[in-house]
Design a protein around this motif. Sequence first.
Motif, PDB file in Angstrom:
ATOM      1  N   MET A   1       0.847  -1.199   0.000  1.00  4.68           N
ATOM      2  CA  MET A   1       0.000   0.000   0.000  1.00  4.68           C
ATOM      3  C   MET A   1       0.879   1.245   0.000  1.00  4.68           C
ATOM      4  O   MET A   1       1.852   1.332   0.741  1.00  4.68           O
ATOM      5  CB  MET A   1      -0.925  -0.008   1.226  1.00  4.68           C
ATOM      6  CG  MET A   1      -1.917   1.127   1.267  1.00  4.68           C
ATOM      7  SD  MET A   1      -3.175   0.906   2.544  1.00  4.68           S
ATOM      8  CE  MET A   1      -2.159   0.746   4.016  1.00  4.68           C
ATOM      9  N   ARG A   2       0.496   2.207  -0.836  1.00  8.35           N
ATOM     10  CA  ARG A   2       1.267   3.439  -0.976  1.00  8.35           C
ATOM     11  C   ARG A   2       0.348   4.619  -0.695  1.00  8.35           C
ATOM     12  O   ARG A   2      -0.674   4.794  -1.377  1.00  8.35           O
ATOM     13  CB  ARG A   2       1.864   3.537  -2.373  1.00  8.35           C
ATOM     14  CG  ARG A   2       2.759   2.355  -2.746  1.00  8.35           C
ATOM     15  CD  ARG A   2       3.264   2.496  -4.162  1.00  8.35           C
ATOM     16  NE  ARG A   2       4.148   1.401  -4.530  1.00  8.35           N
ATOM     17  CZ  ARG A   2       3.770   0.325  -5.217  1.00  8.35           C
ATOM     18  NH1 ARG A   2       2.506   0.214  -5.614  1.00  8.35           N
ATOM     19  NH2 ARG A   2       4.633  -0.615  -5.513  1.00  8.35           N
ATOM     20  N   LEU A   3       0.723   5.441   0.281  1.00  8.01           N
ATOM     21  CA  LEU A   3      -0.138   6.528   0.728  1.00  8.01           C
ATOM     22  C   LEU A   3       0.645   7.825   0.845  1.00  8.01           C
ATOM     23  O   LEU A   3       1.824   7.815   1.195  1.00  8.01           O
ATOM     24  CB  LEU A   3      -0.748   6.196   2.097  1.00  8.01           C
ATOM     25  CG  LEU A   3      -1.512   4.881   2.224  1.00  8.01           C
ATOM     26  CD1 LEU A   3      -1.808   4.592   3.690  1.00  8.01           C
ATOM     27  CD2 LEU A   3      -2.800   4.921   1.417  1.00  8.01           C
ATOM     28  N   LEU A   4      -0.051   8.933   0.589  1.00  5.87           N
ATOM     29  CA  LEU A   4       0.499  10.267   0.819  1.00  5.87           C
ATOM     30  C   LEU A   4      -0.239  10.920   1.968  1.00  5.87           C
ATOM     31  O   LEU A   4      -1.424  10.630   2.200  1.00  5.87           O
ATOM     32  CB  LEU A   4       0.332  11.140  -0.419  1.00  5.87           C
ATOM     33  CG  LEU A   4       1.321  10.978  -1.569  1.00  5.87           C
ATOM     34  CD1 LEU A   4       0.839  11.765  -2.778  1.00  5.87           C
ATOM     35  CD2 LEU A   4       2.722  11.428  -1.159  1.00  5.87           C
ATOM     36  N   ALA A   5       0.435  11.834   2.667  1.00  2.00           N
ATOM     37  CA  ALA A   5      -0.242  12.613   3.712  1.00  2.00           C
ATOM     38  C   ALA A   5       0.300  14.032   3.728  1.00  2.00           C
ATOM     39  O   ALA A   5       1.479  14.281   3.434  1.00  2.00           O
ATOM     40  CB  ALA A   5      -0.065  11.981   5.089  1.00  2.00           C
ATOM     41  N   LEU A   6      -0.590  14.962   4.109  1.00  2.00           N
ATOM     42  CA  LEU A   6      -0.266  16.383   4.225  1.00  2.00           C
ATOM     43  C   LEU A   6      -0.666  16.854   5.614  1.00  2.00           C
ATOM     44  O   LEU A   6      -1.744  16.500   6.091  1.00  2.00           O
ATOM     45  CB  LEU A   6      -1.038  17.196   3.180  1.00  2.00           C
ATOM     46  CG  LEU A   6      -0.992  16.694   1.745  1.00  2.00           C
ATOM     47  CD1 LEU A   6      -2.210  17.161   0.982  1.00  2.00           C
ATOM     48  CD2 LEU A   6       0.262  17.191   1.070  1.00  2.00           C
ATOM     49  N   GLU A   7       0.200  17.637   6.265  1.00  2.00           N
ATOM     50  CA  GLU A   7      -0.147  18.207   7.563  1.00  2.00           C
ATOM     51  C   GLU A   7       0.289  19.673   7.566  1.00  2.00           C
ATOM     52  O   GLU A   7       1.487  19.974   7.512  1.00  2.00           O
ATOM     53  CB  GLU A   7       0.542  17.431   8.686  1.00  2.00           C
ATOM     54  CG  GLU A   7       0.445  18.053  10.062  1.00  2.00           C
ATOM     55  CD  GLU A   7      -0.943  18.505  10.465  1.00  2.00           C
ATOM     56  OE1 GLU A   7      -1.849  17.670  10.519  1.00  2.00           O
ATOM     57  OE2 GLU A   7      -1.114  19.711  10.726  1.00  2.00           O
ATOM     58  N   THR A   8      -0.699  20.585   7.604  1.00  2.00           N
ATOM     59  CA  THR A   8      -0.399  22.017   7.527  1.00  2.00           C
ATOM     60  C   THR A   8      -1.204  22.816   8.563  1.00  2.00           C
ATOM     61  O   THR A   8      -1.437  24.000   8.374  1.00  2.00           O
ATOM     62  CB  THR A   8      -0.698  22.558   6.111  1.00  2.00           C
ATOM     63  OG1 THR A   8      -2.088  22.385   5.821  1.00  2.00           O
ATOM     64  CG2 THR A   8       0.116  21.828   5.056  1.00  2.00           C
ATOM     65  N   ALA A   9      -1.618  22.175   9.642  1.00  2.41           N
ATOM     66  CA  ALA A   9      -2.478  22.836  10.626  1.00  2.41           C
ATOM     67  C   ALA A   9      -1.725  23.812  11.523  1.00  2.41           C
ATOM     68  O   ALA A   9      -2.336  24.648  12.182  1.00  2.41           O
ATOM     69  CB  ALA A   9      -3.183  21.798  11.496  1.00  2.41           C
ATOM     70  N   THR A  10      -0.390  23.700  11.574  1.00  2.00           N
ATOM     71  CA  THR A  10       0.429  24.587  12.397  1.00  2.00           C
ATOM     72  C   THR A  10       1.488  25.240  11.504  1.00  2.00           C
ATOM     73  O   THR A  10       1.471  25.084  10.281  1.00  2.00           O
ATOM     74  CB  THR A  10       1.129  23.811  13.523  1.00  2.00           C
ATOM     75  OG1 THR A  10       2.125  22.940  12.953  1.00  2.00           O
ATOM     76  CG2 THR A  10       0.118  22.980  14.315  1.00  2.00           C
ATOM     77  N   ARG A  11       2.427  25.936  12.122  1.00  2.00           N
ATOM     78  CA  ARG A  11       3.477  26.572  11.321  1.00  2.00           C
ATOM     79  C   ARG A  11       4.493  25.566  10.792  1.00  2.00           C
ATOM     80  O   ARG A  11       5.333  25.908   9.942  1.00  2.00           O
ATOM     81  CB  ARG A  11       4.187  27.652  12.129  1.00  2.00           C
ATOM     82  CG  ARG A  11       5.033  27.146  13.282  1.00  2.00           C
ATOM     83  CD  ARG A  11       5.765  28.299  13.968  1.00  2.00           C
ATOM     84  NE  ARG A  11       6.664  27.871  15.006  1.00  2.00           N
ATOM     85  CZ  ARG A  11       6.332  27.723  16.269  1.00  2.00           C
ATOM     86  NH1 ARG A  11       5.079  27.942  16.652  1.00  2.00           N
ATOM     87  NH2 ARG A  11       7.230  27.337  17.165  1.00  2.00           N
ATOM     88  N   ALA A  49      11.255   7.595  -3.800  1.00  2.00           N
ATOM     89  CA  ALA A  49      10.748   6.228  -3.649  1.00  2.00           C
ATOM     90  C   ALA A  49      10.661   5.480  -4.973  1.00  2.00           C
ATOM     91  O   ALA A  49      10.331   4.291  -4.987  1.00  2.00           O
ATOM     92  CB  ALA A  49       9.375   6.264  -2.996  1.00  2.00           C
ATOM     93  N   GLY A  50      10.922   6.169  -6.067  1.00  2.00           N
ATOM     94  CA  GLY A  50      10.837   5.535  -7.374  1.00  2.00           C
ATOM     95  C   GLY A  50       9.411   5.250  -7.798  1.00  2.00           C
ATOM     96  O   GLY A  50       9.141   4.248  -8.476  1.00  2.00           O
ATOM     97  N   LEU A  51       8.497   6.135  -7.428  1.00  2.00           N
ATOM     98  CA  LEU A  51       7.078   5.941  -7.729  1.00  2.00           C
ATOM     99  C   LEU A  51       6.552   7.057  -8.618  1.00  2.00           C
ATOM    100  O   LEU A  51       7.080   8.171  -8.623  1.00  2.00           O
ATOM    101  CB  LEU A  51       6.255   5.915  -6.436  1.00  2.00           C
ATOM    102  CG  LEU A  51       6.521   4.795  -5.438  1.00  2.00           C
ATOM    103  CD1 LEU A  51       5.712   5.036  -4.163  1.00  2.00           C
ATOM    104  CD2 LEU A  51       6.178   3.438  -6.039  1.00  2.00           C
ATOM    105  N   ALA A  52       5.467   6.756  -9.314  1.00  2.00           N
ATOM    106  CA  ALA A  52       4.711   7.770 -10.043  1.00  2.00           C
ATOM    107  C   ALA A  52       3.472   8.114  -9.240  1.00  2.00           C
ATOM    108  O   ALA A  52       2.997   7.311  -8.421  1.00  2.00           O
ATOM    109  CB  ALA A  52       4.310   7.239 -11.420  1.00  2.00           C
ATOM    110  N   LEU A  53       2.942   9.301  -9.460  1.00  2.53           N
ATOM    111  CA  LEU A  53       1.754   9.732  -8.710  1.00  2.53           C
ATOM    112  C   LEU A  53       0.598   8.763  -8.902  1.00  2.53           C
ATOM    113  O   LEU A  53      -0.178   8.507  -7.970  1.00  2.53           O
ATOM    114  CB  LEU A  53       1.356  11.141  -9.161  1.00  2.53           C
ATOM    115  CG  LEU A  53       0.300  11.877  -8.329  1.00  2.53           C
ATOM    116  CD1 LEU A  53       0.708  11.959  -6.863  1.00  2.53           C
ATOM    117  CD2 LEU A  53       0.082  13.278  -8.888  1.00  2.53           C
ATOM    118  N   GLY A  54       0.492   8.181 -10.071  1.00  2.00           N
ATOM    119  CA  GLY A  54      -0.597   7.248 -10.348  1.00  2.00           C
ATOM    120  C   GLY A  54      -0.517   5.941  -9.591  1.00  2.00           C
ATOM    121  O   GLY A  54      -1.460   5.148  -9.613  1.00  2.00           O
ATOM    122  N   GLN A  55       0.598   5.699  -8.894  1.00  2.45           N
ATOM    123  CA  GLN A  55       0.747   4.467  -8.108  1.00  2.45           C
ATOM    124  C   GLN A  55       0.287   4.623  -6.666  1.00  2.45           C
ATOM    125  O   GLN A  55       0.335   3.662  -5.897  1.00  2.45           O
ATOM    126  CB  GLN A  55       2.207   4.012  -8.134  1.00  2.45           C
ATOM    127  CG  GLN A  55       2.691   3.558  -9.501  1.00  2.45           C
ATOM    128  CD  GLN A  55       4.167   3.208  -9.493  1.00  2.45           C
ATOM    129  OE1 GLN A  55       5.039   4.074  -9.572  1.00  2.45           O
ATOM    130  NE2 GLN A  55       4.452   1.921  -9.369  1.00  2.45           N
TER     131      GLN A  55
END
Length: 229
Positions: A1-11, A49-55
């Motif tokens: 499984m390949r996942l992305l995450a974003l965290e921008t709630a603080t500085r 990681a050697g991945l494409a966004l579509g993966q």
Amino acid sequence: MRLLALETATRRLSVALWQNGELIERAEEVPNGGSERLLPWVHELLAEAGLALGQIDGIAFGAGPGGFTGLRLACGVAQGLAWGLDLPVMPVSTLEALALASGEREVWACLDARMNEVYSAAYAVEGEVVAQLMAPVCLPAAVSPAPTFAGGWGVGDGFAGYGELLRARKPDLVGVRADVFPTAAAVLRLAAPEFSSGSALPVMLAQPIYVRDKVALTTAERIARGGAK
């Protein structure tokens, strides 16, 4: 499984990539803005990681509570990527991510909410599992409820700005770590089991967790609170 995450709630902004349990991350403290960093970081991590966004199989984001602009940024970028790739999304509590990122077992998580208030909640952390002991609230530090566990750690930048007021609410804290922030890596650690179990959401259902709907005080309210911070 390949996942992305974003965290921008603080500085402290961060982006992380999970690939079959392995985590890599980009992070930086950005007092204002930072939107221009997120997508370049995504592409840097994918290239590393050697991945494409579509993966990618899914996208998680720190949903709040936190700064309004930051919450909308993470949610908007996550939704935009997920729409284009037809992927599920997973909103994750910023305060839960903060508790997990701290590495402590009993955590009073507090983030500076501005306007002389803090976002706070309490958690018990066991491995990768974060159990809520006190629901998130947004209140002045002097009246913010304290957790009932004995000892524990105060974590988050709420203790940097309002440490004395918060410690007065719970004087038996083992210690305070005001320099800990929620991270995209912690968001992924919380989100990965949800993706594995099929509990992630369709992209149209992804929403920030604001806790507080008001973004500014009136002049009278600022005076009553001794001036806005």
